[in-house]
Design a protein around this motif. Structure first.
Motif, mmCIF file in Angstrom:
data_model
loop_
_atom_site.group_PDB
_atom_site.id
_atom_site.type_symbol
_atom_site.label_atom_id
_atom_site.label_comp_id
_atom_site.label_asym_id
_atom_site.label_seq_id
_atom_site.Cartn_x
_atom_site.Cartn_y
_atom_site.Cartn_z
ATOM 1 N N ALA A 14 51.370 -84.815 -55.749
ATOM 2 C CA ALA A 14 50.629 -85.391 -54.626
ATOM 3 C C ALA A 14 51.532 -85.531 -53.403
ATOM 4 C CB ALA A 14 50.050 -86.752 -55.017
ATOM 5 N N VAL A 15 52.798 -85.853 -53.624
ATOM 6 C CA VAL A 15 53.748 -85.967 -52.506
ATOM 7 C C VAL A 15 53.919 -84.618 -51.829
ATOM 8 C CG1 VAL A 15 56.149 -86.452 -51.876
ATOM 9 C CG2 VAL A 15 54.966 -87.945 -53.507
ATOM 10 N N TRP A 16 54.166 -83.570 -52.643
ATOM 11 C CA TRP A 16 54.402 -82.284 -51.985
ATOM 12 C C TRP A 16 53.150 -81.714 -51.341
ATOM 13 C CZ3 TRP A 16 51.861 -77.982 -53.544
ATOM 14 C CH2 TRP A 16 51.636 -77.717 -54.899
ATOM 15 N N ALA A 17 51.987 -81.954 -51.928
ATOM 16 C CA ALA A 17 50.749 -81.469 -51.311
ATOM 17 C C ALA A 17 50.511 -82.154 -49.964
ATOM 18 C CB ALA A 17 49.572 -81.695 -52.252
ATOM 19 N N SER A 18 50.740 -83.456 -49.934
ATOM 20 C CA SER A 18 50.561 -84.200 -48.680
ATOM 21 C C SER A 18 51.618 -83.811 -47.651
ATOM 22 C CB SER A 18 50.606 -85.705 -48.966
ATOM 23 O OG SER A 18 49.560 -86.059 -49.840
ATOM 24 N N ALA A 19 52.852 -83.607 -48.111
ATOM 25 C CA ALA A 19 53.920 -83.199 -47.188
ATOM 26 C C ALA A 19 53.653 -81.800 -46.642
ATOM 27 C CB ALA A 19 55.276 -83.243 -47.899
ATOM 28 N N LEU A 20 53.112 -80.923 -47.481
ATOM 29 C CA LEU A 20 52.786 -79.574 -47.025
ATOM 30 C C LEU A 20 51.757 -79.625 -45.901
ATOM 31 C CD1 LEU A 20 53.094 -76.517 -47.360
ATOM 32 C CD2 LEU A 20 51.339 -76.642 -49.147
ATOM 33 N N SER A 21 50.760 -80.470 -46.066
ATOM 34 C CA SER A 21 49.753 -80.629 -45.020
ATOM 35 C C SER A 21 50.380 -81.195 -43.743
ATOM 36 C CB SER A 21 48.635 -81.551 -45.514
ATOM 37 O OG SER A 21 47.708 -81.797 -44.493
ATOM 38 N N ALA A 22 51.241 -82.196 -43.922
ATOM 39 C CA ALA A 22 51.872 -82.841 -42.763
ATOM 40 C C ALA A 22 52.895 -81.939 -42.074
ATOM 41 C CB ALA A 22 52.536 -84.146 -43.195
ATOM 42 N N SER A 23 53.370 -80.910 -42.773
ATOM 43 C CA SER A 23 54.395 -80.041 -42.182
ATOM 44 C C SER A 23 53.844 -79.139 -41.078
ATOM 45 C CB SER A 23 55.042 -79.162 -43.269
ATOM 46 O OG SER A 23 54.176 -78.114 -43.646
ATOM 47 N N ASN A 24 52.502 -79.055 -40.999
ATOM 48 C CA ASN A 24 51.861 -78.237 -39.965
ATOM 49 C C ASN A 24 52.369 -76.791 -40.018
ATOM 50 O OD1 ASN A 24 50.107 -77.747 -37.855
ATOM 51 N ND2 ASN A 24 51.541 -78.415 -36.267
ATOM 52 N N GLY A 25 52.238 -76.203 -41.213
ATOM 53 C CA GLY A 25 52.674 -74.813 -41.362
ATOM 54 C C GLY A 25 54.189 -74.662 -41.300
ATOM 55 N N PHE A 26 54.904 -75.649 -41.787
ATOM 56 C CA PHE A 26 56.377 -75.689 -41.790
ATOM 57 C C PHE A 26 56.960 -75.734 -40.379
ATOM 58 C CE2 PHE A 26 55.423 -73.589 -45.901
ATOM 59 C CZ PHE A 26 55.909 -74.593 -46.729
ATOM 60 N N ARG A 27 56.177 -76.257 -39.440
ATOM 61 C CA ARG A 27 56.669 -76.396 -38.062
ATOM 62 C C ARG A 27 57.282 -77.771 -37.814
ATOM 63 N NH1 ARG A 27 52.239 -72.888 -37.266
ATOM 64 N NH2 ARG A 27 50.717 -74.515 -36.939
ATOM 65 N N ARG A 28 57.101 -78.706 -38.753
ATOM 66 C CA ARG A 28 57.697 -80.047 -38.620
ATOM 67 C C ARG A 28 58.780 -80.175 -39.686
ATOM 68 N NH1 ARG A 28 53.668 -84.328 -39.217
ATOM 69 N NH2 ARG A 28 55.275 -85.623 -38.288
ATOM 70 N N TRP A 30 60.872 -82.766 -41.112
ATOM 71 C CA TRP A 30 60.975 -83.728 -42.208
ATOM 72 C C TRP A 30 59.850 -83.605 -43.236
ATOM 73 C CZ3 TRP A 30 65.587 -84.696 -43.075
ATOM 74 C CH2 TRP A 30 66.496 -84.841 -42.042
ATOM 75 N N PRO A 31 58.627 -83.367 -42.848
ATOM 76 C CA PRO A 31 57.630 -83.098 -43.891
ATOM 77 C C PRO A 31 57.946 -81.823 -44.680
ATOM 78 C CG PRO A 31 56.535 -83.738 -41.868
ATOM 79 C CD PRO A 31 57.993 -83.546 -41.535
ATOM 80 N N SER A 32 58.533 -80.841 -44.019
ATOM 81 C CA SER A 32 58.915 -79.602 -44.706
ATOM 82 C C SER A 32 60.032 -79.860 -45.714
ATOM 83 C CB SER A 32 59.354 -78.537 -43.706
ATOM 84 O OG SER A 32 58.311 -78.220 -42.815
ATOM 85 N N VAL A 33 61.000 -80.661 -45.325
ATOM 86 C CA VAL A 33 62.085 -81.030 -46.239
ATOM 87 C C VAL A 33 61.532 -81.813 -47.422
ATOM 88 C CG1 VAL A 33 64.180 -82.443 -46.474
ATOM 89 C CG2 VAL A 33 63.880 -80.961 -44.472
ATOM 90 N N LEU A 34 60.658 -82.773 -47.148
ATOM 91 C CA LEU A 34 60.050 -83.553 -48.221
ATOM 92 C C LEU A 34 59.259 -82.649 -49.160
ATOM 93 C CD1 LEU A 34 59.428 -86.262 -49.559
ATOM 94 C CD2 LEU A 34 57.521 -86.531 -47.946
ATOM 95 N N PHE A 35 58.565 -81.667 -48.611
ATOM 96 C CA PHE A 35 57.834 -80.706 -49.432
ATOM 97 C C PHE A 35 58.780 -79.985 -50.393
ATOM 98 C CE2 PHE A 35 56.926 -76.183 -49.975
ATOM 99 C CZ PHE A 35 55.801 -76.262 -50.787
ATOM 100 N N VAL A 36 59.852 -79.431 -49.876
ATOM 101 C CA VAL A 36 60.769 -78.649 -50.710
ATOM 102 C C VAL A 36 61.377 -79.510 -51.809
ATOM 103 C CG1 VAL A 36 62.964 -77.376 -50.710
ATOM 104 C CG2 VAL A 36 61.274 -76.940 -48.921
ATOM 105 N N VAL A 37 61.860 -80.682 -51.455
ATOM 106 C CA VAL A 37 62.487 -81.567 -52.449
ATOM 107 C C VAL A 37 61.478 -81.986 -53.515
ATOM 108 C CG1 VAL A 37 63.545 -83.846 -52.769
ATOM 109 C CG2 VAL A 37 64.283 -82.373 -50.883
ATOM 110 N N SER A 38 60.293 -82.384 -53.096
ATOM 111 C CA SER A 38 59.308 -82.876 -54.059
ATOM 112 C C SER A 38 58.713 -81.751 -54.905
ATOM 113 C CB SER A 38 58.213 -83.694 -53.370
ATOM 114 O OG SER A 38 57.545 -82.936 -52.388
ATOM 115 N N VAL A 39 58.550 -80.552 -54.360
ATOM 116 C CA VAL A 39 58.012 -79.456 -55.166
ATOM 117 C C VAL A 39 59.025 -79.025 -56.226
ATOM 118 C CG1 VAL A 39 58.647 -77.378 -53.836
ATOM 119 C CG2 VAL A 39 56.510 -77.435 -55.075
#
Length: 104
Positions: A14-28, A30-39
């Motif tokens: 759930a963390v990585w799915a939400s972070a992926l959405s918040a990353s705005n296509g990996f343009r942001r 910290w959400p992108s970093v959170l996505f990678v770590v959590s996935v």
């Protein structure tokens, strides 16, 4: 212990799915970093859990937990609206995940 790892891994889904959405296509950043770590952590935990829990059961529980918590987070952050049908199907999903734990 494997079930605890599986549940935590599902929560991280759930963390990585939400972070992926918040990353705005990996343009942001910290959400992108959170996505990678959590996935990585989520998949790693799933792999460990699958060494002791049957693959189909582990995967279904992992997805069920992740999907349910992702929807809950979207509701809390007001990105989604819950309908009566949504409540019924989320409840069915939760009951199904619990049922898989009971029969495994």
């Amino acid at each position: 212990m494997y079930w605890v790892i599986l549940v935590v891994s599902g929560m991280l889904e759930a963390v990585w799915a939400s972070a992926l959405s918040a990353s705005n296509g990996f343009r942001r950043l910290w959400p992108s970093v959170l996505f990678v770590v959590s996935v990585v952590a989520s998949m790693g935990g799933l792999a460990i859990a699958m060494s002791a829990i049957p693959t189909g059961t582990a995967y279904a529980v992992w997805v069920g937990i992740g999907a349910t918590l992702t929807v809950v987070w979207a509701l809390v952050t007001k990105k989604e609206r819950l309908t009566a049908g949504g409540i019924c199907f989320l409840a069915l999903l939760v009951v199904s995940v619990i049922g898989l734990k009971v029969v495994s």
